[in-house]
Enzyme design. Structure first.
Site, PDB file in Angstrom:
ATOM      1  N   ARG A  15      16.326  20.298  50.598  1.00 19.28           N
ATOM      2  CA  ARG A  15      17.438  21.010  49.049  1.00 19.28           C
ATOM      3  C   ARG A  15      16.382  22.596  48.859  1.00 19.28           C
ATOM      4  O   ARG A  15      17.933  23.273  48.894  1.00 19.28           O
ATOM      5  CB  ARG A  15      17.494  20.421  48.181  1.00 19.28           C
ATOM      6  CG  ARG A  15      18.325  20.742  46.787  1.00 19.28           C
ATOM      7  CD  ARG A  15      18.605  19.983  45.341  1.00 19.28           C
ATOM      8  NE  ARG A  15      17.455  19.611  44.339  1.00 19.28           N
ATOM      9  CZ  ARG A  15      17.543  18.850  43.998  1.00 19.28           C
ATOM     10  NH1 ARG A  15      18.350  18.241  43.722  1.00 19.28           N
ATOM     11  NH2 ARG A  15      16.023  18.182  43.451  1.00 19.28           N
ATOM     12  N   LYS A  71      20.003  25.360  43.283  1.00 18.76           N
ATOM     13  CA  LYS A  71      18.776  24.333  42.460  1.00 18.76           C
ATOM     14  C   LYS A  71      18.024  26.059  41.703  1.00 18.76           C
ATOM     15  O   LYS A  71      16.662  26.575  42.233  1.00 18.76           O
ATOM     16  CB  LYS A  71      17.837  23.709  42.423  1.00 18.76           C
ATOM     17  CG  LYS A  71      16.765  23.281  41.004  1.00 18.76           C
ATOM     18  CD  LYS A  71      16.161  21.527  41.538  1.00 18.76           C
ATOM     19  CE  LYS A  71      15.065  21.050  40.627  1.00 18.76           C
ATOM     20  NZ  LYS A  71      15.913  20.774  39.846  1.00 18.76           N
ATOM     21  N   GLU A  97      27.153  17.548  33.998  1.00 18.52           N
ATOM     22  CA  GLU A  97      26.262  16.420  34.218  1.00 18.52           C
ATOM     23  C   GLU A  97      25.003  16.820  32.782  1.00 18.52           C
ATOM     24  O   GLU A  97      25.651  17.415  31.701  1.00 18.52           O
ATOM     25  CB  GLU A  97      25.068  17.096  34.711  1.00 18.52           C
ATOM     26  CG  GLU A  97      24.473  18.759  35.120  1.00 18.52           C
ATOM     27  CD  GLU A  97      24.125  19.324  36.149  1.00 18.52           C
ATOM     28  OE1 GLU A  97      23.554  18.394  37.177  1.00 18.52           O
ATOM     29  OE2 GLU A  97      24.826  20.772  36.867  1.00 18.52           O
ATOM     30  N   LEU A 101      23.873  19.908  40.135  1.00 22.03           N
ATOM     31  CA  LEU A 101      22.970  19.400  41.008  1.00 22.03           C
ATOM     32  C   LEU A 101      23.475  17.987  41.831  1.00 22.03           C
ATOM     33  O   LEU A 101      23.827  17.612  41.542  1.00 22.03           O
ATOM     34  CB  LEU A 101      21.900  20.321  40.311  1.00 22.03           C
ATOM     35  CG  LEU A 101      20.648  19.911  41.684  1.00 22.03           C
ATOM     36  CD1 LEU A 101      20.574  20.994  41.949  1.00 22.03           C
ATOM     37  CD2 LEU A 101      19.275  20.231  41.023  1.00 22.03           C
TER      38      LEU A 101
HETATM   39  N1  PLP Z   1      20.837  18.257  37.225  1.00 18.21           N
HETATM   40  C1  PLP Z   1      20.438  19.152  36.895  1.00 18.21           C
HETATM   41  C2  PLP Z   1      20.665  20.484  35.858  1.00 18.21           C
HETATM   42  C3  PLP Z   1      18.890  19.617  36.988  1.00 18.21           C
HETATM   43  O1  PLP Z   1      18.046  20.338  36.428  1.00 18.21           O
HETATM   44  C4  PLP Z   1      17.994  18.467  37.862  1.00 18.21           C
HETATM   45  C5  PLP Z   1      16.844  18.185  37.998  1.00 18.21           C
HETATM   46  O2  PLP Z   1      16.084  19.350  37.103  1.00 18.21           O
HETATM   47  C6  PLP Z   1      18.749  17.445  38.060  1.00 18.21           C
HETATM   48  C7  PLP Z   1      20.452  16.500  38.069  1.00 18.21           C
HETATM   49  C8  PLP Z   1      18.241  15.501  39.235  1.00 18.21           C
HETATM   50  O3  PLP Z   1      17.447  16.315  40.122  1.00 18.21           O
HETATM   51  P1  PLP Z   1      16.531  15.675  41.114  1.00 18.21           P
HETATM   52  O4  PLP Z   1      16.805  13.923  40.882  1.00 18.21           O
HETATM   53  O5  PLP Z   1      16.994  16.439  42.392  1.00 18.21           O
HETATM   54  O6  PLP Z   1      15.867  15.700  39.953  1.00 18.21           O
END
Ligand code: PLP
Length: 286
Positions: free
Chosen positions: A52, A150, A182, A206
């Protein structure tokens, strides 16, 4: 205890690590990041985070600071130097600096900045917060349109967490055009009649690394999954809800906007998925 951190090729005591005041991460939030969890002194889902990161860099036309193998080595060395058994590794790549402030990107040969540090979190897997479950509020999603990248533009998610705290809750779910996108720092799900509902992947959210793993494990466990848009009203009428993220794994949600879900304790599917995810992740940790 003073942490050892990594900055642009050097391992240094945290007080000695420095980045230029002209760094574009500092001036323009022109930077991307990853957070990888550590259990039993090993990295969880490292590969997914590395893939990612490459995608985020590519989408922003930003140079890669080093290879995946080098990144893994830096992560491992920091975990070892700081004696982390359970915790997190934070990584940030910025577009660097050519020594001044300008909206125009610096020349392509400007080296990116690479910073990593650890956060020691004993009891991360056995967290009391997960046993209790989280209370969330809903707020409007006013973030930019490329949430699939991200970036470190985290002011609004940060404000969302503060709004939640002020309302006596733990976190906020973001709502756009009537549909949940989310959580402030996690992906959001509800469960009704045994079916897990979550928003499909797009530029609006994300692409969570934990989301991918948890959905795969849920499918393997013969759980029913529906990826579609959903409203906060639907979520409030759910049997249970939860979020996923690298830093909190699977976190049960027990209340939305003051409405209790089920009996107000973590639901069976969220609890089961947390167990399966932790078990599988520990096995695959590197
Ligand atoms: N959505 C957002 C906005 C986030 O900031 C994060 C993690 O920081 C996630 C989802 C979850 O992503 P991950 O499972 O890769 O940590």
């Amino acid at each position: 205890m003073t942490r050892t951190v990594y900055v642009n090729g050097e391992y240094l005591p945290e007080g000695e690590a420095k980045v230029s005041i002209f760094d574009r991460g500092f001036l323009f939030a022109d930077a991307v990041y990853e957070v990888t969890s550590v259990l039993d002194g090993k990295l969880i889902d490292f590969d997914g985070h590395a893939v990612r990161l490459e995608r985020s860099l590519k989408e922003l036309d930003m140079a890669s600071p080093c290879s995946k193998e080098e990144l893994l080595e830096i992560h491992r060395k920091l975990v070892e130097l700081n004696g982390i058994e359970e915790g997190l590794v934070y990584l940030q790549v910025t577009r660097g600096s050519d020594g001044d402030r300008d909206f125009v990107f610096p020349s392509a040969d400007t080296p990116p900045s690479l910073v990593l540090f650890t956060q020691n979190k004993p009891g991360l897997a056995d967290s009391p917060a997960a046993q209790k479950g989280a209370k969330v509020i809903s707020i409007e999603d006013i973030r930019w349109g490329r949430r699939d990248i991200k970036t470190v533009q985290l002011l609004y998610p940060s404000m969302g967490k503060m709004m939640a705290k002020k309302a006596g809750a733990d976190d906020a779910w973001l709502v756009e055009d009537g549909y949940v996108t989310e959580g402030t720092s996690n992906n959001a799900y509800y469960v009704k009649n045994g079916k897990i509902v979550t928003r499909p992947l797009s530029n609006d959210i994300l692409h969570g690394i934990t989301r991918a793993a948890v959905l795969r494990l849920a499918a393997e466990a013969q759980m029913e999954i529906e990826e579609r848009l959903f409203t906060i009203k639907e979520a409030k009428e759910a049997d249970e809800a939860f979020t996923t993220s690298a830093s909190a794994f699977v976190m049960p949600v027990v209340e939305i906007d003051g409405v209790q879900l089920g009996d107000g304790t973590p639901g069976p599917i969220a609890k089961r998925l947390r167990e399966i995810y932790l078990e599988e992740s520990r096995k695959k940790a590197v």
